[in-house]
Design a protein around this motif. Structure first.
Motif, PDB file in Angstrom:
ATOM      1  N   LEU A 137       2.252  58.552 -13.753  1.00  0.00           N
ATOM      2  CA  LEU A 137       2.466  59.593 -12.588  1.00  0.00           C
ATOM      3  C   LEU A 137       1.945  61.156 -12.867  1.00  0.00           C
ATOM      4  N   ILE A 138       2.565  61.370 -14.118  1.00  0.00           N
ATOM      5  CA  ILE A 138       1.983  62.581 -14.688  1.00  0.00           C
ATOM      6  C   ILE A 138       0.526  62.711 -14.734  1.00  0.00           C
ATOM      7  N   LYS A 139      -0.325  61.657 -15.043  1.00  0.00           N
ATOM      8  CA  LYS A 139      -1.832  61.765 -14.923  1.00  0.00           C
ATOM      9  C   LYS A 139      -2.147  61.947 -13.716  1.00  0.00           C
ATOM     10  N   ILE A 140      -1.456  61.185 -12.527  1.00  0.00           N
ATOM     11  CA  ILE A 140      -2.003  61.340 -11.026  1.00  0.00           C
ATOM     12  C   ILE A 140      -1.694  62.783 -10.673  1.00  0.00           C
ATOM     13  N   SER A 141      -0.568  63.151 -11.048  1.00  0.00           N
ATOM     14  CA  SER A 141      -0.231  64.449 -10.552  1.00  0.00           C
ATOM     15  C   SER A 141      -1.106  65.705 -11.208  1.00  0.00           C
ATOM     16  N   ASP A 142      -1.528  65.511 -12.288  1.00  0.00           N
ATOM     17  CA  ASP A 142      -2.247  66.488 -13.007  1.00  0.00           C
ATOM     18  C   ASP A 142      -3.806  66.288 -12.321  1.00  0.00           C
ATOM     19  N   TYR A 143      -4.241  65.002 -12.104  1.00  0.00           N
ATOM     20  CA  TYR A 143      -5.566  65.115 -11.560  1.00  0.00           C
ATOM     21  C   TYR A 143      -5.734  65.565 -10.008  1.00  0.00           C
ATOM     22  N   PHE A 144      -4.647  65.168  -9.154  1.00  0.00           N
ATOM     23  CA  PHE A 144      -4.679  65.620  -7.781  1.00  0.00           C
ATOM     24  C   PHE A 144      -4.123  67.103  -7.595  1.00  0.00           C
ATOM     25  N   LYS A 145      -3.457  67.461  -8.576  1.00  0.00           N
ATOM     26  CA  LYS A 145      -2.939  68.844  -8.263  1.00  0.00           C
ATOM     27  C   LYS A 145      -1.691  68.704  -7.524  1.00  0.00           C
ATOM     28  N   LEU A 146      -0.863  67.844  -7.655  1.00  0.00           N
ATOM     29  CA  LEU A 146      -0.013  67.858  -6.728  1.00  0.00           C
ATOM     30  C   LEU A 146       1.507  67.603  -7.547  1.00  0.00           C
ATOM     31  N   PRO A 147       2.413  68.166  -7.153  1.00  0.00           N
ATOM     32  CA  PRO A 147       3.677  67.870  -7.864  1.00  0.00           C
ATOM     33  C   PRO A 147       4.382  66.399  -7.904  1.00  0.00           C
ATOM     34  N   ILE A 148       4.866  65.781  -8.624  1.00  0.00           N
ATOM     35  CA  ILE A 148       5.199  64.424  -8.658  1.00  0.00           C
ATOM     36  C   ILE A 148       6.247  64.142  -7.474  1.00  0.00           C
ATOM     37  N   ILE A 203       6.400  65.485  -4.674  1.00  0.00           N
ATOM     38  CA  ILE A 203       5.644  65.311  -3.331  1.00  0.00           C
ATOM     39  C   ILE A 203       4.802  64.206  -3.114  1.00  0.00           C
ATOM     40  N   LEU A 204       4.471  63.665  -4.346  1.00  0.00           N
ATOM     41  CA  LEU A 204       3.766  62.151  -4.305  1.00  0.00           C
ATOM     42  C   LEU A 204       4.574  61.011  -4.060  1.00  0.00           C
ATOM     43  N   LEU A 205       5.940  61.346  -4.511  1.00  0.00           N
ATOM     44  CA  LEU A 205       7.039  60.367  -4.335  1.00  0.00           C
ATOM     45  C   LEU A 205       7.619  60.338  -3.048  1.00  0.00           C
ATOM     46  N   LYS A 206       8.045  61.473  -2.417  1.00  0.00           N
ATOM     47  CA  LYS A 206       8.854  61.748  -1.369  1.00  0.00           C
ATOM     48  C   LYS A 206       7.952  62.050   0.110  1.00  0.00           C
ATOM     49  N   ASN A 207       6.784  62.566   0.180  1.00  0.00           N
ATOM     50  CA  ASN A 207       6.464  63.008   1.177  1.00  0.00           C
ATOM     51  C   ASN A 207       5.074  61.793   1.640  1.00  0.00           C
ATOM     52  N   ASP A 208       5.010  61.449   2.705  1.00  0.00           N
ATOM     53  CA  ASP A 208       3.942  60.526   3.243  1.00  0.00           C
ATOM     54  C   ASP A 208       2.789  61.407   3.498  1.00  0.00           C
ATOM     55  N   LEU A 209       1.779  61.428   2.700  1.00  0.00           N
ATOM     56  CA  LEU A 209       0.825  62.436   2.769  1.00  0.00           C
ATOM     57  C   LEU A 209      -0.334  61.908   3.832  1.00  0.00           C
ATOM     58  N   THR A 210      -0.246  60.440   4.214  1.00  0.00           N
ATOM     59  CA  THR A 210      -0.978  60.002   5.537  1.00  0.00           C
ATOM     60  C   THR A 210      -0.971  60.443   6.772  1.00  0.00           C
ATOM     61  N   LYS A 211       0.371  61.178   6.827  1.00  0.00           N
ATOM     62  CA  LYS A 211       1.013  61.715   8.033  1.00  0.00           C
ATOM     63  C   LYS A 211       0.641  63.175   7.999  1.00  0.00           C
ATOM     64  N   ALA A 212       0.077  63.812   7.044  1.00  0.00           N
ATOM     65  CA  ALA A 212      -0.269  65.261   7.135  1.00  0.00           C
ATOM     66  C   ALA A 212      -1.072  65.812   8.136  1.00  0.00           C
ATOM     67  N   THR A 213      -0.782  66.702   9.038  1.00  0.00           N
ATOM     68  CA  THR A 213      -1.436  67.172   9.988  1.00  0.00           C
ATOM     69  C   THR A 213      -2.675  67.973   9.368  1.00  0.00           C
ATOM     70  N   ASP A 214      -3.627  68.774  10.144  1.00  0.00           N
ATOM     71  CA  ASP A 214      -4.600  69.265   9.954  1.00  0.00           C
ATOM     72  C   ASP A 214      -4.005  70.709   9.211  1.00  0.00           C
ATOM     73  N   THR A 215      -2.922  71.044   9.591  1.00  0.00           N
ATOM     74  CA  THR A 215      -2.658  72.332   9.305  1.00  0.00           C
ATOM     75  C   THR A 215      -1.842  72.153   7.709  1.00  0.00           C
ATOM     76  N   SER A 216      -1.905  71.100   7.540  1.00  0.00           N
ATOM     77  CA  SER A 216      -1.572  70.720   6.132  1.00  0.00           C
ATOM     78  C   SER A 216      -2.365  71.003   4.877  1.00  0.00           C
ATOM     79  N   PHE A 217      -3.606  71.267   5.559  1.00  0.00           N
ATOM     80  CA  PHE A 217      -4.634  71.664   4.392  1.00  0.00           C
ATOM     81  C   PHE A 217      -5.121  73.227   4.452  1.00  0.00           C
TER      82      PHE A 217
END
Length: 256
Positions: free
Chosen positions: A48-59, A61-75
């Motif tokens: 998980l630490i490796k995945i977090s470091d590579y994608f530059k996202l806190p762990i 966020i990876l575990l609690k947020n559904d990134l597939t539902k992110a809107t355009d304004t989330s970028f």
């Protein structure tokens, strides 16, 4: 485990990575990546630490947020780099607003594109806000009277610069001016810049090249942390009156 598998697939597709390429990056086998994405096994803490470091996202966020539902304004676009900042939610799935504290506002320019910096910001919930990514910024000084110094402006992130509306107020993060709250005139088509106007007319207007604007947040609401005294309101009214008279006197001078 279901959330991390969805997010891992989503992030891999966003970066255009094959399972084999991601496996090479994370130094595991392709079958191991497949097992994560198909929910047959869960990544270890080290993975998980490796995945977090590579994608530059806190762990979390990876575990609690559904990134597939992110809107355009989330970028957020930073040059040619597209950085993901999903709308954070609480345990009841209510949208949360990050608050930039007054003491840390000077450091926002250095940390605005750092997921770890954003993640550590305090968060509040305002259920009456419209949809979109919101953030609260502290206001300093008297350039935007009657907005009191120490108040907070809650802004909605503007992804498309074509959506900038002349006459509206925005929090801008700029390369040379830092973080400012101003009324904006959109002159992009005219000279590729924005004209920034203070509501307090004792301050001069100035232009900022659009290429120097790193972030734009359109005013949604304000939060006053202090009450105006009766005397302050009287002084503010007098200042505004003289400012208006000054404009009228200049107009009369031109007629003469």
């Amino acid at each position: 485990m279901k959330m991390i598998s969805k997010n891992l697939r989503h992030l891999r597709h966003l970066k255009g990575l094959t399972q084999e390429t991601l496996a090479d990056v994370l130094q595991v086998t392709r079958s191991r990546i497949s097992s994560y994405e198909e929910e047959r096994s869960a990544p270890t803490i080290e993975m998980l630490i490796k995945i977090s470091d590579y994608f530059k996202l806190p762990i979390d966020i990876l575990l609690k947020n559904d990134l597939t539902k992110a809107t355009d304004t989330s970028f957020i676009d930073i040059g040619n780099q597209r950085i993901l900042f999903p709308i954070t939610v609480d345990n009841d799935n209510n949208d949360l607003i990050e608050v930039v504290p007054i003491k840390a506002s000077a450091g926002y320019l250095a940390g605005y594109d750092d997921p770890e910096y954003i993640e550590q910001l305090e968060k509040i919930k305002l259920p009456f806000l419209p949809t979109g990514k919101h953030r609260a910024f502290p206001i300093k000084g008297d350039s935007m009277l009657p907005m009191k110094s120490g108040s907070y402006v809650v802004g909605r992130f503007v992804e498309d610069r074509n959506d900038i509306k002349s006459g509206k107020t925005y929090v801008l993060v700029t390369l040379n001016e830092g973080m400012v709250y101003k009324r904006v005139i959109n002159n992009i088509e005219l000279n590729n810049s924005l004209l920034l106007i203070s509501d307090n007319k004792t301050y001069h207007d100035y232009s900022v090249p659009i290429d120097e604007v790193l972030e734009l947040w359109e005013f949604t609401c304000s939060i006053n942390t202090q009450e105006y005294s009766e005397q302050e309101l009287k002084i503010s009214s007098i200042i505004n009156m003289f400012n208006e008279l000054g404009v009228e006197l200049k107009a009369l001078e031109k007629i003469k």
